[in-house]
Motif scaffolding. Sequence first.
Motif, PDB file in Angstrom:
ATOM      1  N   GLN A 155      -6.751  -2.888  -3.651  1.00 54.47           N
ATOM      2  CA  GLN A 155      -6.957  -3.987  -2.702  1.00 54.47           C
ATOM      3  C   GLN A 155      -6.932  -5.351  -3.396  1.00 54.47           C
ATOM      4  O   GLN A 155      -6.299  -6.290  -2.902  1.00 54.47           O
ATOM      5  N   ALA A 156      -7.578  -5.491  -4.545  1.00 51.33           N
ATOM      6  CA  ALA A 156      -7.600  -6.771  -5.255  1.00 51.33           C
ATOM      7  C   ALA A 156      -6.191  -7.141  -5.722  1.00 51.33           C
ATOM      8  O   ALA A 156      -5.792  -8.308  -5.639  1.00 51.33           O
ATOM      9  N   LEU A 201      -0.342 -11.246  -2.732  1.00 51.53           N
ATOM     10  CA  LEU A 201      -0.037 -11.990  -1.513  1.00 51.53           C
ATOM     11  C   LEU A 201      -0.246 -13.485  -1.727  1.00 51.53           C
ATOM     12  O   LEU A 201       0.532 -14.311  -1.235  1.00 51.53           O
ATOM     13  N   ARG A 202      -1.275 -13.865  -2.476  1.00 43.98           N
ATOM     14  CA  ARG A 202      -1.495 -15.280  -2.796  1.00 43.98           C
ATOM     15  C   ARG A 202      -0.357 -15.829  -3.663  1.00 43.98           C
ATOM     16  O   ARG A 202       0.099 -16.943  -3.475  1.00 43.98           O
ATOM     17  N   LYS A 203       0.087 -15.028  -4.629  1.00 36.88           N
ATOM     18  CA  LYS A 203       1.160 -15.469  -5.516  1.00 36.88           C
ATOM     19  C   LYS A 203       2.494 -15.588  -4.776  1.00 36.88           C
ATOM     20  O   LYS A 203       3.338 -16.398  -5.155  1.00 36.88           O
ATOM     21  N   LEU A 204       2.692 -14.791  -3.739  1.00 40.32           N
ATOM     22  CA  LEU A 204       3.945 -14.827  -2.983  1.00 40.32           C
ATOM     23  C   LEU A 204       4.050 -16.063  -2.095  1.00 40.32           C
ATOM     24  O   LEU A 204       5.148 -16.460  -1.719  1.00 40.32           O
ATOM     25  N   GLN A 205       2.916 -16.677  -1.774  1.00 41.92           N
ATOM     26  CA  GLN A 205       2.949 -17.860  -0.921  1.00 41.92           C
ATOM     27  C   GLN A 205       3.688 -18.977  -1.649  1.00 41.92           C
ATOM     28  O   GLN A 205       3.386 -19.319  -2.778  1.00 41.92           O
ATOM     29  N   GLN A 228       0.836  -1.204   0.000  1.00 36.51           N
ATOM     30  CA  GLN A 228       0.000   0.000   0.000  1.00 36.51           C
ATOM     31  C   GLN A 228       0.868   1.250   0.000  1.00 36.51           C
ATOM     32  O   GLN A 228       0.534   2.242  -0.640  1.00 36.51           O
ATOM     33  N   GLY A 229       1.999   1.200   0.703  1.00 34.79           N
ATOM     34  CA  GLY A 229       2.930   2.329   0.687  1.00 34.79           C
ATOM     35  C   GLY A 229       3.535   2.543  -0.694  1.00 34.79           C
ATOM     36  O   GLY A 229       3.705   3.677  -1.145  1.00 34.79           O
ATOM     37  N   ILE A 230       3.850   1.453  -1.376  1.00 34.15           N
ATOM     38  CA  ILE A 230       4.412   1.548  -2.732  1.00 34.15           C
ATOM     39  C   ILE A 230       3.378   2.100  -3.701  1.00 34.15           C
ATOM     40  O   ILE A 230       3.698   2.883  -4.596  1.00 34.15           O
TER      41      ILE A 230
END
Length: 137
Positions: free
Chosen positions: A107-108, A114-118, A96-98
Motif C-alpha cells: 500500500q505505501a 501515485l504521487r510520483k506519477l502526478q 495491485q494486480g501487478i
Amino acid sequence: MAANRVGRRLGRGSPVRSLGSPRAEPARSPGIQRRQARVTVKYDRRELQRRLDTEQWIDGRLEELYRGREAEIPDEVNIDELLELETDEARAAQLQGILKSCHSNTQAFVQELLRKLQGLQKQQALRQPSPDIQEQA
C-alpha cells in the motif's frame, strides 16, 4: 553552446594566431565530415530526468518488497500504461494486480508511486518537433 566552444579553440592563446599567420584550416581526413554545430533538441531533458528517477525508484522499491524472492519481481511496471488510466483508483488497482505475488504490504509503495506519477507525461508527449520541421511548416 557547442558552436561557441568550437570557435574558442583558435582563440587568443592559440599557437596559430600567436605566430601572426592567417587562420589555418586543420588537416582533415578525406573520409571524416565536419560535425554540425547545432544540436536538435527532441526531448524535454527535465521531464526525462524525472521519468528516469521514477523508474529507478520503482526498481529499488521492488527489490526491497521482493527481498529474498527476486525471481517473483514483476518484469515491468509500465509508467505509460499507468498514465493512460483515468483515475488514481484505476492506477492503484492496476498496480495491485501487478504486485499480487508480493507478500509484503504494498500500500505505501502504491501511494508513493501515485504521487510520483502526478505531473509526469506519457512518453510520446515528451517528443518535441525538430526546429527544422517547424521552419518548413
